[in-house]
Design a protein around this motif. Structure first.
Motif, PDB file in Angstrom:
ATOM      1  N   UNK A 181       5.110  -3.525 -14.745  1.00  0.00           N
ATOM      2  CA  UNK A 181       3.830  -2.862 -14.986  1.00  0.00           C
ATOM      3  C   UNK A 181       3.426  -1.941 -13.846  1.00  0.00           C
ATOM      4  N   UNK A 182       2.557  -1.010 -14.162  1.00  0.00           N
ATOM      5  CA  UNK A 182       2.003  -0.085 -13.179  1.00  0.00           C
ATOM      6  C   UNK A 182       0.492  -0.270 -13.083  1.00  0.00           C
ATOM      7  N   UNK A 194       0.823  -1.226   0.000  1.00  0.00           N
ATOM      8  CA  UNK A 194       0.000   0.000   0.000  1.00  0.00           C
ATOM      9  C   UNK A 194       0.848   1.263   0.000  1.00  0.00           C
ATOM     10  N   UNK A 195       1.964   1.217  -0.710  1.00  0.00           N
ATOM     11  CA  UNK A 195       2.889   2.354  -0.759  1.00  0.00           C
ATOM     12  C   UNK A 195       2.638   3.297  -1.939  1.00  0.00           C
ATOM     13  N   UNK A 248       0.078  -0.425  -4.665  1.00  0.00           N
ATOM     14  CA  UNK A 248       1.355  -0.831  -4.088  1.00  0.00           C
ATOM     15  C   UNK A 248       2.540  -0.055  -4.655  1.00  0.00           C
ATOM     16  N   UNK A 249       2.525   0.232  -5.956  1.00  0.00           N
ATOM     17  CA  UNK A 249       3.714   0.820  -6.594  1.00  0.00           C
ATOM     18  C   UNK A 249       3.490   2.236  -7.109  1.00  0.00           C
ATOM     19  N   UNK A 250       2.274   2.778  -6.968  1.00  0.00           N
ATOM     20  CA  UNK A 250       1.992   4.109  -7.479  1.00  0.00           C
ATOM     21  C   UNK A 250       1.844   4.111  -8.988  1.00  0.00           C
ATOM     22  N   UNK A 251       1.631   5.299  -9.549  1.00  0.00           N
ATOM     23  CA  UNK A 251       1.504   5.397 -11.012  1.00  0.00           C
ATOM     24  C   UNK A 251       2.318   6.546 -11.593  1.00  0.00           C
ATOM     25  N   UNK A 252       3.199   7.127 -10.804  1.00  0.00           N
ATOM     26  CA  UNK A 252       4.075   8.186 -11.294  1.00  0.00           C
ATOM     27  C   UNK A 252       5.395   7.570 -11.742  1.00  0.00           C
ATOM     28  N   UNK A 299      15.340   6.948  -1.448  1.00  0.00           N
ATOM     29  CA  UNK A 299      14.611   5.873  -0.797  1.00  0.00           C
ATOM     30  C   UNK A 299      14.332   4.776  -1.810  1.00  0.00           C
ATOM     31  N   UNK A 300      14.164   3.570  -1.320  1.00  0.00           N
ATOM     32  CA  UNK A 300      13.973   2.434  -2.217  1.00  0.00           C
ATOM     33  C   UNK A 300      12.819   1.576  -1.729  1.00  0.00           C
ATOM     34  N   UNK A 301      12.247   0.860  -2.657  1.00  0.00           N
ATOM     35  CA  UNK A 301      11.173  -0.082  -2.343  1.00  0.00           C
ATOM     36  C   UNK A 301      11.207  -1.194  -3.387  1.00  0.00           C
ATOM     37  N   UNK A 302      10.773  -2.372  -2.985  1.00  0.00           N
ATOM     38  CA  UNK A 302      10.701  -3.478  -3.929  1.00  0.00           C
ATOM     39  C   UNK A 302      12.044  -4.073  -4.297  1.00  0.00           C
TER      40      UNK A 302
END
Length: 337
Positions: free
Chosen positions: A153-154, A135-136, A160-164, A280-283
């Motif tokens: 994919x977005x 939910x980030x 979870x991954x946003x769309x920007x 910052x990082x994610x995934x």
């Protein structure tokens, strides 16, 4: 004390009160999941608190916020400064392909709206399974620069991954035939050339020439709908620095040693460290290699088996990322192993 005097002192104290509130907001409310709030973006004060020359010196990085990320035609006069290494760490032998590609791309810069920022906040979104159900999405969308990787994919995964998407790092085998499907209209498509055929591929696309199908570990798109004005070529300097400074792997393998190259993920993190004030990082993160059946992406069904014959040393990269995290250069947006 008169009412007028009280009002005067209140007005004098107001800036101090606002500063204290701002400081504590940036210093404390932004801390959760490894230091970051899900609903907030780092403020300038938070930006400035992370800038530490000693950290860069400790890791022996050649990093400057003014680094040019992309190759430019005017930067290369090869007869005077020939590259000594071939791709992926230099341009030796690929100069003609490069010149033809740069001749038809409209720009070599970052958008002015980003380059002029006093404080650049950056998030690198990896493709790992660890971001699934996080939910980030809304948090990721608030960063100045969102870097995505390959054909991740977005649509359908926005929560979870946003769309920007500001930058999308890719190479021919990881290119999506239609970049507009999972990117914003202004997303810069950053080609990471690992080999000469990667430059040949983009040249043939741009000039609508006959495609050469050989020389790829996986067939790249024969029709690619990316806009020439949005194409950027990442300077091999960054891949070379990622290999030599971050991973400390040899640039030229000896004898029959298998070549090992950085993944686009850790490369993107190094580029972010070279350009942004906050990274910052994610995934990020792969399951342990012994768990061959565990999914490795937040999408699709690939498992660790798909990485069996790759040119990457995943355990070594995991150690390098931990070093960056322990040094305070990067922060994760979610718990991770």
């Amino acid at each position: 004390m008169s009412l007028a005097t009280v009002k005067t002192w209140c007005l004098r104290l107001l800036p101090v009160v606002l500063f204290v509130i701002s400081y504590y907001y940036s210093h404390f409310l932004l801390q959760s999941y490894g230091g970051i709030s899900r609903s907030s973006v780092p403020r300038k004060t938070f930006c400035e608190s992370l800038i530490s020359v000693k950290k860069w010196e400790t890791l022996d990085f050649n990093i400057s916020r003014t680094n040019n990320l992309f190759l430019k035609m005017e930067d290369f006069f090869w007869q005077h400064n020939p590259s000594t290494l071939p791709l992926p760490y230099g341009l030796k032998g690929s100069e003609l392909f490069l010149m033809k590609v740069l001749a038809v791309t409209a720009s070599y810069e970052m958008p002015a709206s980003i380059s002029k920022l006093d404080c650049r906040t950056c998030v690198v979104v990896g493709n790992g399974y660890s971001i699934k159900n996080s939910s980030l999405g809304s948090t990721i969308n608030k960063y100045d620069i969102v870097i995505r990787l390959n054909n991740a994919p977005v649509r359908g995964y926005e929560s979870d991954v946003g769309n920007k998407s500001t930058l999308r790092f890719f190479y021919p085998e990881s290119a999506s035939p239609n970049p507009d499907a999972h990117n914003n209209p202004g997303t810069l498509m950053v080609l990471v050339p690992f080999k000469q055929n990667d430059l040949r591929w983009i040249k043939e696309i741009l000039y609508n020439e006959k495609r050469v199908r050989k020389g790829f570990w996986k067939p790249p798109p024969q029709i690619w709908q990316g806009k020439s004005s949005h194409i950027r070529l990442l300077d091999p300097f960054f891949l070379r620095q990622t290999a030599s400074k971050v991973l400390k792997i040899p640039l030229q393998p000896k004898g029959k040693e298998k070549a090992v190259h950085p993944t686009t993920g850790i490369l993107a993190i190094y580029v972010a460290l070279s350009y942004c004030d906050v990274v910052h990082v994610a995934g990020f993160g792969y399951p342990q290699s012994k768990n061959q059946d565990q999914p490795i992406h937040y999408y699709g069904s690939d498992t660790m088996k798909a990485m069996k014959n790759s040119y990457h040393d995943l355990s070594h990269e995991a150690q390098a990322l931990k070093k960056l995290e322990d040094g305070g250069l990067i922060q994760y947006l979610h718990p991770h192993s």
